[in-house]
Design a protein around this motif. Structure first.
Motif, short mmCIF file in Angstrom:
data_model
loop_
_atom_site.label_atom_id
_atom_site.label_comp_id
_atom_site.label_asym_id
_atom_site.label_seq_id
_atom_site.Cartn_x
_atom_site.Cartn_y
_atom_site.Cartn_z
N PHE B 34 4.94 0.58 -7.06
CA PHE B 34 4.01 1.39 -6.29
C PHE B 34 3.51 0.56 -5.13
O PHE B 34 3.42 -0.67 -5.20
CB PHE B 34 2.82 1.82 -7.16
CG PHE B 34 3.21 2.70 -8.30
CD1 PHE B 34 3.83 3.94 -8.07
CD2 PHE B 34 2.99 2.30 -9.62
CE1 PHE B 34 4.20 4.75 -9.14
CE2 PHE B 34 3.36 3.11 -10.69
CZ PHE B 34 3.96 4.34 -10.45
N GLY B 38 -0.41 -1.96 1.03
CA GLY B 38 0.64 -2.95 1.28
C GLY B 38 0.12 -4.31 1.74
O GLY B 38 0.91 -5.20 2.03
N THR B 39 -1.18 -4.49 1.77
CA THR B 39 -1.70 -5.77 2.31
C THR B 39 -1.45 -6.95 1.37
O THR B 39 -1.42 -8.09 1.79
CB THR B 39 -3.20 -5.69 2.64
OG1 THR B 39 -3.92 -5.40 1.44
CG2 THR B 39 -3.49 -4.65 3.69
N ASP B 40 -1.27 -6.67 0.10
CA ASP B 40 -0.84 -7.72 -0.83
C ASP B 40 0.68 -7.70 -0.98
O ASP B 40 1.35 -8.72 -0.88
CB ASP B 40 -1.45 -7.51 -2.22
CG ASP B 40 -2.86 -8.08 -2.32
OD1 ASP B 40 -3.12 -9.12 -1.68
OD2 ASP B 40 -3.69 -7.48 -3.02
N THR B 115 -6.64 -1.10 -0.19
CA THR B 115 -7.31 -0.15 -1.08
C THR B 115 -7.96 -0.86 -2.25
O THR B 115 -7.58 -1.98 -2.62
CB THR B 115 -6.30 0.88 -1.65
OG1 THR B 115 -5.36 0.17 -2.48
CG2 THR B 115 -5.57 1.60 -0.54
#
Ligand SMILES: Cc1cc2nc3c(=O)[nH]c(=O)nc-3n(C[C@H](O)[C@H](O)[C@H](O)COP(=O)(O)OP(=O)(O)OC[C@H]3O[C@@H](n4cnc5c(N)ncnc54)[C@H](O)[C@@H]3O)c2cc1C
Lengths: 786, 294
Positions: B34, B38-40, B115
């Motif tokens: 999932f 997407g920042t990680d 998020t």
């Protein structure tokens, strides 16, 4: 003194490149796109020291990639920096090496249709390494049994054996230092360190190269000197300079990281020549972090003083860990000696500097070129002297500073000149009032968790490296100025702007000299084929040296224009003047006091064209015979949280003596930027290596290599900047430099502020909270014990 | 050596419902992942520490973007971005510890994309939302083909980047019970610079009656393999009159309880040294807020 009034110079104006920059329309090297262009990636050594035994390229080539290995590259050893004369240039590297000497050193490269494909192809290169023993500490590197990075290199055209990894050594003496110390009443001595700071320029290094049908090559590089890039490519690839065209393209910041021809340029050129197609190579941030850093410093400093605070003798010994390549350690050591002797008068001095190779990313010039490091040590020790003698730190500075009429050699022993403008005293006095120096307490007067302290630091940088005689560094600029047929003016120069407004300043200088309104003066696109040589935008020389050549070209072109005008107006050209008329958008040529005897620049230029008299145009190649110091002063207040060790700058005053200030808002911006990086040098910035792997502990990741931003700076209203009211006789319209000076004294001022807050002095930057808290805890324990 | 170029190829889906997302994860095998902001994940993919063959974006599933108070809970959809939580927090002051945490989390870009669900699913010991959510006794809702379940956040973190969530489970939302009226909360972190992953962080929620601490909850980040619920101190402070020396003792207890390590951001020793001070600062702030002050 009364300042001259100018029509354009010193006025705050809207920056000519502002719109393209803030709207994202500016084209940087990484934005250059050419038909048929391939994208390159570089394979980098995972080992700090290893012989590259073989590189198998078949699989990558099967994917359609063009591969480049050491055997494809010229074997000629080069030094990427071309600012020193050839006899003083240490050459130790090739386009791709057969031995990797630091983690991240490029050893092969590929080019493919997309960057992602190139990255995949890179993974298909099969390399056999023979790991070699490595060394990371400069002291260990100098031990006889230490692993050796080089057997020999070239100094100019002479083979230079390298012993004990010592890249170079310099020693300088004036007077009799031992006698000086004997004659002193008080001798103070301490050891200072500053970190291996990464430049953190916004744009990572990049380049686009296009091979030309005539066997030449066109280049769009991240560079501070297009001519040096051209000359070096010509030498490495044996191409006549007339077939190499290097284009100037805006740079996204540099801090000195592109003074040299970046090594990625040679790799990209080699790939493009091999591929027969344009190739683009843009370093990732991680690669860039393994490409360069500031020279770290380890300085032992000793001063001998009389009871009245007069310095009698000074001795500085420094060991500089230059990493895996000697880019410019020799001039660095000369400059460090120069910064040292030119800050304070010292009848007796002794300087010893040793530059040592280690298996780390190579260090190169960064804003201040050894000066922030030297000034950190000197300014700290000056405060120690003040303390020992129970004197006001400002008085010790006023008593000893090198000022008006005195000889100094800031840029090293071969670059001597006399100081003809000096705002040192003015800045100390005014800064003192602005920060509230009189209310500064002694540390014993403070208690509680949060402790504030105020510190002062002063320094200077030279404006360029010019001197009456040619020395070890090259310094001159070339500019062309011409009047267009509508009365506008073009200025063509290979000079580079790093973002600080250098070329903006040139338009003002040309506008002022020609009398044409600023809105009608533009800088032309430049490349190496259409411009004369300019050494580099480095050494805080852009305005003072580059500006001086532009002013001279403008003067000459103006002379020609006035000749034309004199034919029309039937007046002797010497009697004519030009003033800008903003409403007309024209320079107006007139005879003072004589009504009717006036004509616009546009009319004259047009008439000259129609009548085939010619174009009012001039090219000037000019060397400044001086490199006047632009002095700087910082006052900084810090707050130390004694329970977390965190140091916060809360107020600052930053001042510069830049002579006539050409772009006031941009000069103030330089002061603020310099302050920010200087505070970073004092409190935060460094890059560590893991001695087991030879890799950066941050892994090359910017996430773990921090710099301060506006978030950590004092609030805007708590930062005051001002300019000393001076005028430099040898500068264009009285101007000197600002750039590097801006950050030279900051770390020292911070250290002094911290010492004033705590009564505890830190001599090893960066003063990270971990270190501060540990030392403070020990200090308290000792104090309680005692 | 690269966080710019994404060289791997992968499939990408952006389903509009949980059912579809669950079907996609089942169909696409064990390398399917999932993705929210997407920042990680993108950083990990560029560094090649993970190599998903298929990405299933959760950002188009409306159920995952709820943000409202309902039946004594604040419901925050897992795909709600920091920006939205920040905007919510400036209107609704019921969860000041969470608001403090979001304010010092990342910068504009990360707050726009990242998020809260992503933060809890990455489950870094330094995740800034975790201590705040822990002191508010939050729960997370998970769903998979096997059904739905709710877990106390306290039971959710198992180790460094390890949680009770199975790889094919979607976190749908975080539920935070409405705090009792006299509860004040606060969060603070120490970091290398203003926008940075925490060296150490602390959240406190305290219920106050005059000068007495009725109850409190304390959680800390980056001091153990998981965001850590502090056990000893709440018991120690319960029903006690709060004094400076009491808090010093509590701070010492915290230093003893935590198990920090040395990493690229700081040292174990430093973290232990400052844990108590940080706790006192945060407690003080929460205490003041519990007294009705801002
Ligand atoms: C520059 C930068 C600064 C940062 N600063 C901070 C900071 O100050 N504090 C901090 O705590 N973090 C910080 N982070 C980390 C990161 O931004 C946060 O953890 C963020 O909340 C992650 O959310 P995301 O939506 O981007 O997650 P993603 O990257 O999309 O996903 C993260 C992981 O969670 C999984 N996942 C995501 N959502 C769900 C879901 N609903 N159900 C199941 N699995 C899911 C993904 O598969 C992935 O494994 C920073 C990151 C960067 C790049």
């Amino acid at each position: 003194m009364v300042r001259k009034t100018y029509s354009t110079i010193g006025r705050t104006t809207r920056r000519k490149d502002g719109v393209s920059k803030v709207t994202g329309r500016e084209i940087f090297a990484s934005d250059v796109v050419l038909p048929q262009m391939l994208h390159a990636r570089v394979l980098r050594s995972p080992y700090p020291h290893a012989r590259v035994v073989s590189i198998a390229t078949a699989e990558a080539e099967a994917m359609g990639a063009v591969c480049l290995t050491p055997s494809d590259c010229p074997a000629w050893l080069y030094n990427e920096r071309q600012v020193s004369i050839p006899e003083k240039t240490y050459r130790d590297r090739t386009v791709l090496p057969e031995t990797a000497r630091h983690v991240g050193e490029g050893i092969a490269a590929v080019a493919a249709k997309t960057e992602a494909l190139a990255e995949q192809a890179l993974g298909q290169l099969a390399v056999t390494y023979e790991p070699l023993p490595s060394v990371f500490d400069p002291w260990e590197a100098m031990a006889p049994e230490a692993p050796r990075l080089y057997k020999d290199i070239f100094l100019g055209d002479v083979v230079l054996p390298i012993e004990r990894n010592i890249a170079c050594f310099r020693e300088m003496r004036e007077g009799e230092v031992e006698q000086g110390f004997r004659e002193s009443d008080v001798v103070v001595e301490q050891e200072f360190r500053t970190g291996r700071v990464y430049h953190h320029q916004m744009e990572t290094k990049g380049v686009v190269c296009r091979p030309e049908p005539d066997g030449g090559i066109s280049v769009w590089p991240t560079a501070q000197s297009i001519h040096n890039v051209r000359q070096l490519l010509g030498r490495i690839f044996n191409i006549p300079l007339s077939k190499i065209n290097v284009h100037r393209i805006p740079i996204g910041g540099s801090f000195g990281s592109s003074i040299q021809m970046n090594t990625c340029i040679a790799i990209c050129a080699a790939l493009a020549l091999k591929a027969g197609r344009p190739v683009r190579l843009v370093l990732t941030r991680e690669e860039d972090l393994y490409d360069h850093c500031k020279y770290p410093s380890l300085i032992r400093l000793k001063f001998g003083v009389k009871k009245d605070g007069a310095i009698v003798a000074g001795e500085m010994t420094t060991v500089v860990d230059i990493g895996a390549h000697n880019i410019q350690a020799y001039p660095l050591l000369g400059c460090m000696a120069g910064w040292f002797v030119s800050l304070y008068r010292m009848p007796h001095m002794h300087f010893q500097g040793t530059a040592v190779y280690t298996n780390k990313a190579p260090a190169c010039a960064m804003q201040g070129y050894g000066n922030p490091q030297v000034s950190f040590a000197v300014e700290s020790l000056i405060d120690v002297i003040a303390e020992r003698l129970n004197m006001d730190p400002i008085d010790v500075r006023l008593k000893n500073y090198v000022g008006l009429g005195e000889t100094f050699w800031g840029q090293g022993p071969t670059v001597r000149s006399v100081i003809r403008s000096c705002g040192v005293e003015e800045m100390l006095q005014k800064g003192k009032d602005l920060i509230g120096w009189e209310s500064r307490n002694r540390p014993e007067a403070r208690s509680g968790r949060f402790r504030r302290g105020i510190g002062v630091g002063r320094s200077f940088h030279t404006s360029g490296t010019g001197a009456p005689m040619s020395g070890e560094v090259i310094d001159y600029s070339t500019a062309l100025v011409k009047f267009n047929e509508d009365g506008s003016v073009d200025c063509l120069t290979p000079l580079m702007c790093h973002g600080g407004g250098t070329l903006e300043a040139l338009t003002k200088i040309v506008s002022e000299e020609t009398g044409v309104p600023l809105s009608k003066v533009e800088i032309s696109p430049a490349d190496t084929r259409s411009t004369g040589y300019d050494v580099c935008t480095h050494a805080t020389r852009g305005v003072y040296c580059g500006g001086a050549s532009a002013r001279r070209a403008a003067q000459q072109a103006r002379g020609i224009l006035l000749q034309f005008a004199s034919r029309i107006l039937e007046v002797n050209p010497e009697a004519l003047k030009i003033r800008p008329d903003e409403d007309l958008g024209q320079g107006v040529i007139y005879l003072e006091g004589a009504k009717g005897k006036s004509i616009t620049v546009g009319e004259v230029a047009k008439t000259a064209q129609i009548k085939s008299w010619g174009t009012a145009i001039a090219v000037v190649s000019h060397r400044q015979v001086n490199c006047p110091p632009c002095f700087v002063t910082n006052f900084i207040e810090v707050e130390v949280d004694t329970e977390t060790g965190r140091i916060r700058p809360v107020r600052a005053v930053a001042a510069v003596d830049a002579g006539t200030v050409i772009n006031p808002d941009l000069a103030a911006g330089q002061l603020e930027g310099g302050l920010c990086r200087g505070i970073g040098l004092a409190l935060l910035e460094d890059t560590d290596y893991d001695p087991r792997s030879g890799a950066l502990t941050c892994g090359g990741n910017i996430t773990d290599c921090k710099i301060f931003t506006a978030l950590e700076m004092p609030l805007t209203e708590d930062v005051a900047t001002f300019f000393a009211e001076t005028e430099e006789p040898s500068g264009p319209f009285g101007a000197k430099g600002v750039g590097e000076a801006a950050n030279n004294c900051t770390a020292g001022a911070v250290a002094n502020a911290v010492a004033n807050a705590l009564g505890l002095r830190f001599t090893d930057a960066p003063m990270l909270p971990e270190k501060v808290l540990a030392r403070w805890t020990d200090y308290l324990r000792e104090k309680r014990g005692a | 050596m690269n966080t710019r170029i994404l060289k791997a190829e992968f499939d990408y889906f952006a389903p509009a419902s949980i059912g579809e997302a669950l079907a996609l994860i089942a169909q696409n095998g064990p390398t399917a992942r999932f993705i929210a902001g997407g920042t990680d994940l993108l950083v990990q993919m560029k560094l090649e520490t993970v190599a998903p063959g298929c990405l299933i974006s959760l950002m188009k599933i409306s159920e995952l973007s709820v943000l409202k108070r309902e039946k004594g809970f604040l419901r925050i959809g897992a795909a709600v971005t920091w920006d939205r939580i920040l905007a919510f927090g400036s209107e609704d002051r019921s969860y000041p510890a969470l608001d403090d945490a979001v304010r010092c989390l990342g910068k504009v870009q990360v707050r726009r994309m990242g998020t809260i669900g992503g933060n809890l699913c990455t489950a870094s010991p330094a995740a800034d939302s975790a201590p705040a959510l822990l002191v508010y006794d939050s729960r997370v809702r998970l769903v998979s083909a096997r059904g739905r379940r709710t877990l106390l956040l306290d039971k959710y973190f198992l180790g460094v980047q390890q949680t009770a969530r199975a790889a094919d489970e979607i976190m749908t939302e975080i539920r935070i019970p409405a705090p009792r009226p006299d509860v004040g909360g606060a969060f603070q972190k120490l970091a290398r610079v203003g926008a940075d992953i925490s060296k150490i962080s602390c959240a406190v929620a305290v219920e106050r009656k005059g000068r007495v601490c009725v109850s409190c909850r304390v959680a800390m980040g980056a001091v153990a393999p998981v965001p850590l619920m502090i056990r000893g101190v709440p018991e120690f402070l319960q029903e006690k009159t709060v004094t400076a020396s009491l808090l010093v003792t509590a701070g010492r207890m915290i230093s003893d309880e935590i198990r920090p390590i040395t990493d690229v951001r700081s040292t174990a020793e430093y973290r232990k040294q400052v844990a108590g001070v940080l706790f006192r600062d945060v407690f003080q702030k929460a205490w003041t807020r519990a007294g009705g002050e801002p």
